[in-house]
Scaffold this motif. Structure first.
Motif, short mmCIF file in Angstrom:
data_model
loop_
_atom_site.label_atom_id
_atom_site.label_comp_id
_atom_site.label_asym_id
_atom_site.label_seq_id
_atom_site.Cartn_x
_atom_site.Cartn_y
_atom_site.Cartn_z
N LEU A 1 2.48 1.65 -3.38
CA LEU A 1 1.54 2.13 -4.39
C LEU A 1 1.26 3.62 -4.24
O LEU A 1 1.16 4.35 -5.23
N ALA A 2 1.11 4.06 -2.99
CA ALA A 2 0.85 5.48 -2.76
C ALA A 2 2.02 6.33 -3.25
O ALA A 2 1.83 7.37 -3.89
N SER B 1 -5.97 7.10 -8.88
CA SER B 1 -5.09 6.81 -10.01
C SER B 1 -5.88 6.53 -11.28
O SER B 1 -5.50 6.97 -12.37
N PHE C 1 -6.46 1.17 0.00
CA PHE C 1 -6.20 0.65 -1.34
C PHE C 1 -7.21 1.21 -2.34
O PHE C 1 -6.87 1.59 -3.46
N VAL D 1 -6.39 4.88 -3.28
CA VAL D 1 -5.28 4.98 -4.23
C VAL D 1 -5.73 4.54 -5.62
O VAL D 1 -5.42 5.18 -6.63
N GLY D 2 -6.48 3.44 -5.68
CA GLY D 2 -6.95 2.94 -6.96
C GLY D 2 -7.88 3.91 -7.66
O GLY D 2 -7.74 4.16 -8.87
N THR E 1 -7.53 -3.95 -2.83
CA THR E 1 -8.80 -3.90 -2.11
C THR E 1 -9.43 -5.29 -2.02
O THR E 1 -9.91 -5.70 -0.95
N GLY F 1 -4.23 -1.06 -7.08
CA GLY F 1 -4.97 -0.52 -5.95
C GLY F 1 -6.29 -1.24 -5.74
O GLY F 1 -6.61 -1.69 -4.63
N LEU G 1 0.83 -1.21 0.00
CA LEU G 1 0.00 0.00 0.00
C LEU G 1 0.86 1.26 0.00
O LEU G 1 0.63 2.19 -0.78
N VAL H 1 -1.08 1.33 -11.51
CA VAL H 1 -1.27 1.63 -10.08
C VAL H 1 -2.74 1.46 -9.70
O VAL H 1 -3.06 0.92 -8.63
#
Length: 271
Positions: A135-136, A197, A190, A193-194, A162, A158, A132, A154
């Motif tokens: 990814l961030a 992105s 998650f 972020v998903g 999840t 993300g 996580l 990404v």
């Protein structure tokens, strides 16, 4: 297992319906009625939420690789529905891709084992937490780039994270038991972020390119991680059919994602 499969299929239908509603909403955008105020767009968000609930139910009964693959099949329904609703073009290769997706998804669903991991190790939570953070950081680094595919990757990871976090949630004794687990917080983070992105990727690149990269990443990576990290079961003797199903389904998804049938409908003229 049947409950999980039916829930995943229902989530696939709902996700496709939400996409069609939101696509139709883009045709009705006016200067004084932006997209976020369009009833069809708002209805699409509600349908998306219902699809998410079904996805959660599916992940409680099926391995991540099976659920993600079924959800990826929503692009088949979208292509077929767009042909009827928006007069989109469905090429011969698209028809072959639809057959490939259906065949691949059938193999993947049949490969799912019945056993669900009884417990998730602390190592799994650590790996998910580190992923996580990574990814961030990656999202921040590629945010202002001119290429959409890094953002789509990404985003796929993300949303895939999840699903892994939902799968990692242990059956709680009550609401407090749920809040004391790390998995629910990983689900939210998650997802954030998903979503961010994916939204940015659509601004930078074309829908077809973003969708292709996003779906392939979302289907492949979380499924493999679920097997290695969470102990998702594959039926004995079905690893080869699972691999074939993943390859065939992903190939079909890539073709359909770049199909003219996935192009947004032409906007209506505003007087």
């Amino acid at each position: 297992m049947l409950i999980g499969l039916l829930s995943a299929l229902l989530a696939m239908v709902l996700n496709s319906g939400a996409g069609l509603l939101q696509s139709e909403a883009t045709r009705r955008v006016r200067r004084r009625r932006p997209l976020v105020l369009q009833p069809r767009y708002l209805a699409g968000l509600v349908v998306d939420a219902l699809g998410w609930v079904c996805t959660v139910v599916a992940l409680r009964h099926l391995p991540v690789f099976a659920v993600q693959a079924v959800l990826g099949g929503s692009i088949v329904l979208t292509a077929l529905a767009a042909r009827r609703l928006f007069d989109s073009v469905l090429r011969p290769v698209d028809r072959v891709a639809i057959g490939a997706c259906v065949t691949g998804l059938a193999l993947i669903a049949a490969s799912a084992g019945d056993d669900r991991p009884s417990a998730v190790s602390a190592v799994a939570y650590v790996v998910l937490s580190v992923a996580l953070v990574g990814l961030a950081v990656a999202a921040v680094l590629v945010w202002r780039g001119e290429r959409s595919w890094p953002l789509a990757v990404v985003a796929g990871l993300g949303f895939g994270g999840t699903s892994l976090a939902v799968r990692a949630v242990q059956d709680p004794d009550g609401p407090l038991g749920l809040l004391t687990q790390p998995a629910p917080y990983l689900v939210v983070l998650f997802g954030a972020v998903g979503l961010a992105s994916y939204s940015r990727a659509l601004v930078v690149g074309s829908v077809s390119n973003v969708t292709a990269v996003f779906l392939v990443t979302e289907v492949l990576v979380p499924g493999l991680v679920g097997i290695a990290l969470l102990g998702d079961a594959v039926r004995a003797g079905w690893r080869v059919p699972l691999t074939v199903g993943l390859v065939v389904a992903v190939a079909g998804v890539v073709v359909l994602a770049r199909s003219p049938a996935q192009a947004p409908p032409k906007p209506r003229r505003v007087r």
